[in-house]
Design a protein around this motif. Structure first.
Motif, PDB file in Angstrom:
ATOM      1  N   PRO A   1      37.966  45.043  48.584  1.00 33.72           N
ATOM      2  CA  PRO A   1      37.580  46.005  47.591  1.00 33.72           C
ATOM      3  C   PRO A   1      38.574  46.253  46.406  1.00 33.72           C
ATOM      4  CG  PRO A   1      37.967  47.100  49.615  1.00 33.72           C
ATOM      5  CD  PRO A   1      37.897  45.631  49.967  1.00 33.72           C
ATOM      6  N   VAL A   2      40.020  46.139  46.986  1.00 36.57           N
ATOM      7  CA  VAL A   2      41.283  46.407  45.948  1.00 36.57           C
ATOM      8  C   VAL A   2      40.997  45.225  44.961  1.00 36.57           C
ATOM      9  CG1 VAL A   2      43.590  46.454  45.927  1.00 36.57           C
ATOM     10  CG2 VAL A   2      42.524  47.564  47.771  1.00 36.57           C
ATOM     11  N   PHE A   3      41.013  43.937  45.607  1.00 31.94           N
ATOM     12  CA  PHE A   3      40.857  42.860  44.539  1.00 31.94           C
ATOM     13  C   PHE A   3      39.824  43.140  43.570  1.00 31.94           C
ATOM     14  CE2 PHE A   3      43.754  40.759  47.673  1.00 31.94           C
ATOM     15  CZ  PHE A   3      45.050  41.089  46.973  1.00 31.94           C
ATOM     16  N   ARG A   4      38.418  43.217  44.121  1.00 32.30           N
ATOM     17  CA  ARG A   4      37.328  43.421  43.443  1.00 32.30           C
ATOM     18  C   ARG A   4      37.315  44.563  42.399  1.00 32.30           C
ATOM     19  NH1 ARG A   4      33.991  39.809  45.023  1.00 32.30           N
ATOM     20  NH2 ARG A   4      33.639  39.264  47.210  1.00 32.30           N
ATOM     21  N   ASP A   5      38.151  45.553  42.552  1.00 32.43           N
ATOM     22  CA  ASP A   5      37.984  46.699  41.700  1.00 32.43           C
ATOM     23  C   ASP A   5      38.929  45.844  40.317  1.00 32.43           C
ATOM     24  OD1 ASP A   5      36.654  48.409  42.935  1.00 32.43           O
ATOM     25  OD2 ASP A   5      38.331  49.512  43.918  1.00 32.43           O
ATOM     26  N   VAL A   6      39.945  45.379  40.828  1.00 32.94           N
ATOM     27  CA  VAL A   6      41.021  44.872  39.601  1.00 32.94           C
ATOM     28  C   VAL A   6      40.008  43.944  38.829  1.00 32.94           C
ATOM     29  CG1 VAL A   6      42.884  43.523  39.067  1.00 32.94           C
ATOM     30  CG2 VAL A   6      42.929  45.250  40.845  1.00 32.94           C
ATOM     31  N   ILE A   7      39.502  42.929  39.463  1.00 35.00           N
ATOM     32  CA  ILE A   7      38.640  42.064  38.695  1.00 35.00           C
ATOM     33  C   ILE A   7      37.554  42.542  37.927  1.00 35.00           C
ATOM     34  CG2 ILE A   7      36.996  40.032  38.797  1.00 35.00           C
ATOM     35  CD1 ILE A   7      38.757  39.343  41.411  1.00 35.00           C
ATOM     36  N   GLY A   8      36.946  43.683  38.407  1.00 30.87           N
ATOM     37  CA  GLY A   8      35.913  44.359  37.729  1.00 30.87           C
ATOM     38  C   GLY A   8      36.467  44.857  36.594  1.00 30.87           C
ATOM     39  N   GLU A   9      37.864  45.573  36.603  1.00 27.63           N
ATOM     40  CA  GLU A   9      38.210  46.398  35.494  1.00 27.63           C
ATOM     41  C   GLU A   9      38.768  45.278  34.340  1.00 27.63           C
ATOM     42  OE1 GLU A   9      41.734  48.342  36.784  1.00 27.63           O
ATOM     43  OE2 GLU A   9      40.732  49.780  38.080  1.00 27.63           O
ATOM     44  N   ILE A  10      39.010  44.157  34.614  1.00 33.01           N
ATOM     45  CA  ILE A  10      39.549  43.062  33.913  1.00 33.01           C
ATOM     46  C   ILE A  10      38.305  42.378  33.320  1.00 33.01           C
ATOM     47  CG2 ILE A  10      40.782  40.734  33.669  1.00 33.01           C
ATOM     48  CD1 ILE A  10      42.629  43.188  33.742  1.00 33.01           C
ATOM     49  N   GLU A  11      37.239  42.483  33.830  1.00 31.61           N
ATOM     50  CA  GLU A  11      35.883  41.823  33.412  1.00 31.61           C
ATOM     51  C   GLU A  11      35.265  42.745  32.149  1.00 31.61           C
ATOM     52  OE1 GLU A  11      33.605  39.185  36.723  1.00 31.61           O
ATOM     53  OE2 GLU A  11      33.633  41.489  36.946  1.00 31.61           O
ATOM     54  N   GLN A  12      35.687  44.087  32.329  1.00 34.00           N
ATOM     55  CA  GLN A  12      35.298  44.656  31.283  1.00 34.00           C
ATOM     56  C   GLN A  12      36.098  44.715  29.915  1.00 34.00           C
ATOM     57  OE1 GLN A  12      32.761  47.084  31.885  1.00 34.00           O
ATOM     58  NE2 GLN A  12      32.442  45.769  33.644  1.00 34.00           N
ATOM     59  N   ILE A  13      37.198  44.191  29.988  1.00 33.80           N
ATOM     60  CA  ILE A  13      38.024  43.975  28.634  1.00 33.80           C
ATOM     61  C   ILE A  13      38.082  42.760  28.386  1.00 33.80           C
ATOM     62  CG2 ILE A  13      38.871  46.286  29.171  1.00 33.80           C
ATOM     63  CD1 ILE A  13      41.795  44.880  30.151  1.00 33.80           C
ATOM     64  N   ALA A  14      37.742  41.761  29.216  1.00 37.47           N
ATOM     65  CA  ALA A  14      38.069  40.238  28.839  1.00 37.47           C
ATOM     66  C   ALA A  14      37.129  39.839  27.862  1.00 37.47           C
ATOM     67  CB  ALA A  14      38.311  39.445  30.024  1.00 37.47           C
ATOM     68  N   GLY A  15      37.515  39.126  27.027  1.00 38.23           N
ATOM     69  CA  GLY A  15      36.524  38.343  26.312  1.00 38.23           C
ATOM     70  C   GLY A  15      35.915  36.945  26.933  1.00 38.23           C
ATOM     71  N   GLN A  16      36.628  36.594  27.898  1.00 38.36           N
ATOM     72  CA  GLN A  16      35.980  35.340  28.557  1.00 38.36           C
ATOM     73  C   GLN A  16      35.504  35.899  29.936  1.00 38.36           C
ATOM     74  OE1 GLN A  16      39.115  36.306  27.782  1.00 38.36           O
ATOM     75  NE2 GLN A  16      40.559  34.376  28.093  1.00 38.36           N
ATOM     76  N   PRO A  17      34.419  35.122  30.506  1.00 38.32           N
ATOM     77  CA  PRO A  17      34.109  35.413  32.206  1.00 38.32           C
ATOM     78  C   PRO A  17      35.241  35.132  32.858  1.00 38.32           C
ATOM     79  CG  PRO A  17      33.211  33.182  31.241  1.00 38.32           C
ATOM     80  CD  PRO A  17      33.837  33.829  29.875  1.00 38.32           C
ATOM     81  N   VAL A  18      35.082  35.994  34.046  1.00 37.82           N
ATOM     82  CA  VAL A  18      36.050  35.805  35.166  1.00 37.82           C
ATOM     83  C   VAL A  18      35.170  35.233  36.473  1.00 37.82           C
ATOM     84  CG1 VAL A  18      37.692  37.048  36.654  1.00 37.82           C
ATOM     85  CG2 VAL A  18      37.466  37.708  34.155  1.00 37.82           C
TER      86      VAL A  18
END
Length: 382
Positions: free
Chosen positions: A241-258
């Motif tokens: 869940p720690v890594f998923r939260d970080v990935i989710g945060e970056i997905e919200q601000i990234a212009g490209q898919p993660v």
């Protein structure tokens, strides 16, 4: 020339300049007409030499004929080395230290008058002055080199300080300006809900970026003050869940898919906040430098007793000559066309977090496979 002059003045067959210390007697230069057998670099047991006595008493010792000397008639050294006549004068440097001796021996008795002893003394002083001069030259070269190094360090520090101020000003001014502008526009009564949501999204991304800059700056300053990266890992923790939260945060601000894949079947001993920071820095780097129309891939798994986490982005590959400096503070990809992309602390802090966990960060980059930063650290279940 000195050795020849000393040999001619006394008629002695072996003349030498010797380095004499408390525990060593070393030939530095020699003139051997009697096959005594010592050449530069050869050594004698210093305790077996009369030069050790010269060093102890700090004055010359002369023996014209051992058999006529009450002091040295039964001395073991003349018998051991087979000489009848001897002279040794201390070489005393300007700091009053005894460096060695100018000495001579011969298997036959030789009359050593005051003139010969005076000649040896003059030459010993001349050798001492030359040694002092060599010390001064060496010291001068060292001081010059140290001065140049200090000057270069000061120049590098000044340049680094100017870059640091410029980049901090650039990086923090932009998110602050974005938030200020967004707040001003949100206050307008005629703004649409879609426009408001977009502005909130942009402000969130700007604040996330500012927070990351400040966190990295604090960690860098703490490391420079000697505290290093602190790790708090008292017990195993589920990192998924720690890594998923970080990935989710970056997905919200990234212009490209993660695109992400996480395979961690058990809890591991690690600092969740620090590993989250590490992954956030790697993802932030991928967003900043990756091709905007190509996805970012995240792969995290436990393999062969290691936690392996990799972040891959597509785009212009990093030249191999830049790889060694990527994890240094203030290192930035100058070939990137987006301008100043940050302080260059993200990868440095990530590498320090990896190191604090007993691991490392690796990088590979090519046009075909993209750029991948990979964490390797021990997977400790307890």
């Amino acid at each position: 020339m000195i050795l020849d002059a000393c040999g001619t003045a006394t008629g002695m067959g072996f003349v030498a300049v010797a380095r004499v210390t408390d525990n060593r007697w070393i030939t530095c230069a020699s003139r051997d007409r009697v096959n005594f057998g010592l050449t530069p670099g050869d050594e004698l047991d210093v305790a077996s030499t009369i030069c050790s006595e010269v060093r102890a008493c700090r004055s010359s010792i002369t023996i014209s004929d051992v058999d006529d000397s009450e002091i040295y008639r039964d001395h073991p050294t003349p018998r051991q080395y087979g000489f009848k006549s001897y002279i040794s004068v201390p070489i005393i440097k300007s700091d009053d230290s005894i460096w060695g001796t100018l000495c001579a021996i011969d298997p036959n008795p030789r009359e050593i008058g005051s003139h010969a002893e005076q000649l040896f003394t003059i030459f010993a002083r001349l050798i001492a002055r030359e040694l002092d001069r060599q010390d001064e030259l060496t010291k001068g070269r060292e001081e010059l080199a140290e001065g140049r190094a200090t000057l270069q360090t000061e120049r590098d520090t000044a340049r680094l300080r100017e870059e640091f101020i410029a980049i901090v000003g650039h990086d923090l001014r932009n998110p602050i300006a974005a938030v200020t502008s967004g707040l001003r526009m949100i206050e307008k009564p005629d703004i649409s809900p879609d426009r408001r949501a977009m502005l909130v999204f942009e402000m969130q991304r700007a604040l996330t970026r500012a927070s990351q800059i400040i966190t990295n700056l604090m960690d860098f300053a703490r490391g420079r003050l000697g505290a290093g990266i602190d790790v708090n890992a008292p017990a195993p923790i589920d990192l998924v869940p720690v890594f998923r939260d970080v990935i989710g945060e970056i997905e919200q601000i990234a212009g490209q898919p993660v695109l992400s894949s996480i395979d961690l079947p058990r809890a591991l001993v690690a600092d969740p906040q620090r590993l989250a920071q590490l992954l956030s820095n790697l993802l932030g780097n991928a967003v900043a430098h990756g091709a905007p129309n190509q996805p970012i891939s995240v792969d995290i798994a436990e393999r062969n007793g290691e936690l392996v986490a990799s972040v891959t982005n597509q785009g212009t590959p990093i030249p191999p000559e830049m790889h060694p400096s990527l994890f240094h503070p203030f290192s930035r990809n100058e070939s990137n066309q987006k301008g100043l992309q940050g302080l260059g602390l993200g990868l440095y802090i990530a590498s320090q977090i990896a190191l604090a966990h007993g691991g490392r960060l690796d990088v590979s980059s090519s046009a075909e496979a993209g750029t991948t930063f990979t964490l390797h650290m021990p997977a400790k279940p307890a």
